[in-house]
Design an enzyme around this catalytic site. Structure first.
Site, PDB file in Angstrom:
ATOM      1  CG  HIS A 155       5.454  47.190  27.332  1.00  0.00           C
ATOM      2  ND1 HIS A 155       6.329  46.745  26.356  1.00  0.00           N
ATOM      3  CD2 HIS A 155       5.829  48.466  27.590  1.00  0.00           C
ATOM      4  CE1 HIS A 155       7.177  47.698  26.044  1.00  0.00           C
ATOM      5  NE2 HIS A 155       6.908  48.757  26.785  1.00  0.00           N
ATOM      6  CG  ASP A 178       9.186  43.265  15.874  1.00  0.00           C
ATOM      7  OD1 ASP A 178       9.679  42.288  16.489  1.00  0.00           O
ATOM      8  OD2 ASP A 178       8.371  43.140  14.935  1.00  0.00           O
ATOM      9  CG  ASN A 223      10.703  47.154  23.776  1.00  0.00           C
ATOM     10  OD1 ASN A 223       9.706  46.562  24.179  1.00  0.00           O
ATOM     11  ND2 ASN A 223      10.937  48.411  24.065  1.00  0.00           N
ATOM     12  CD  GLU A 283       7.938  55.058  28.906  1.00  0.00           C
ATOM     13  OE1 GLU A 283       7.631  55.623  29.976  1.00  0.00           O
ATOM     14  OE2 GLU A 283       8.841  54.209  28.804  1.00  0.00           O
TER      15      GLU A 283
END
Length: 214
Positions: free
Chosen positions: A11, A15, A17, A84
């Protein structure tokens, strides 16, 4: 020879990340402006591919990353099995020195072969692999889908790639990734084997200007 072409992406940026905050499967964050730009750049580069199906995780950041293709009317399905890894109780929290040591020790344990070790309140790599396998089987049971696009997450991608190539999980970290990177994989129904064609490719992002941070 009957083949399936798999375009596997991580992906775009969120923010969290950018802030270095672990998201995992328990934080359903959205793409930020830069992540949306990455998604648009990927769409512009690959909109010519005749995708038969799109597969995403249940988390919105993967679906937002392929929105351009979905808006074209390409059918898509979302699976929790593509989520994830769950990083457990520390997901979504601001990083600190203790967290850095904690995650380093956890990843070192995995590199040492302890794949049953899970984050506190989270998942182990083996648990992630076990939930991915039914999704892989579903995808392979559809040979009429010649070109597919899969959007998922960094650590989960690493687990998936070792599974596809029948490697021990100790090789997870051999597969580097970045936001909106591409792995292109071919599957032969005759040999029942996967072949890696492109890894961690971000050339489709070269036209973007690097965002300013203050």
């Amino acid at each position: 020879m009957k083949r399936k072409s798999i375009y596997l992406i991580r992906h775009g940026e969120t923010d969290l990340n950018r802030q270095g905050v672990v998201q995992g499967s328990g934080v359903d964050s959205m793409l930020n402006e830069w992540g949306e730009a990455q998604a648009a750049a990927f769409f512009n580069a690959y909109q010519h591919v005749p995708f038969d199906k799109i597969y995403t995780s249940n988390l919105q950041r993967t679906q937002q990353s392929v929105r351009g293709f979905i808006n074209q009317g390409i059918p898509f399905e979302k699976y929790e099995g593509l989520n994830e890894i769950s990083w457990g109780t520390r997901e979504g929290k601001e990083p600190n020195t203790g967290d850095t040591s904690y995650y380093r020790d956890l990843v070192l344990a995995w590199k040492g072969g302890d794949f049953n070790r899970a984050a506190d309140g989270g998942e182990s790599p083996i648990q992630v692999r076990d939930r991915q396998i039914p999704v892989i089987e579903t995808i392979l049971s559809r040979p009429h889908e010649r070109n597919i696009l899969i959007a998922m997450h960094g650590r989960a991608m690493r687990v998936l790639l070792t599974t596809l190539f029948k490697q021990p999980l100790i090789h997870m970290d051999d597969y580097e990734h970045s936001n909106l990177c591409l792995y292109r994989i071919n599957y032969s129904y005759d040999t029942q084997r996967f072949e890696l064609e492109v890894k961690n490719d971000t050339t489709h992002l070269l036209s973007l200007e690097i965002p300013q941070t203050f």
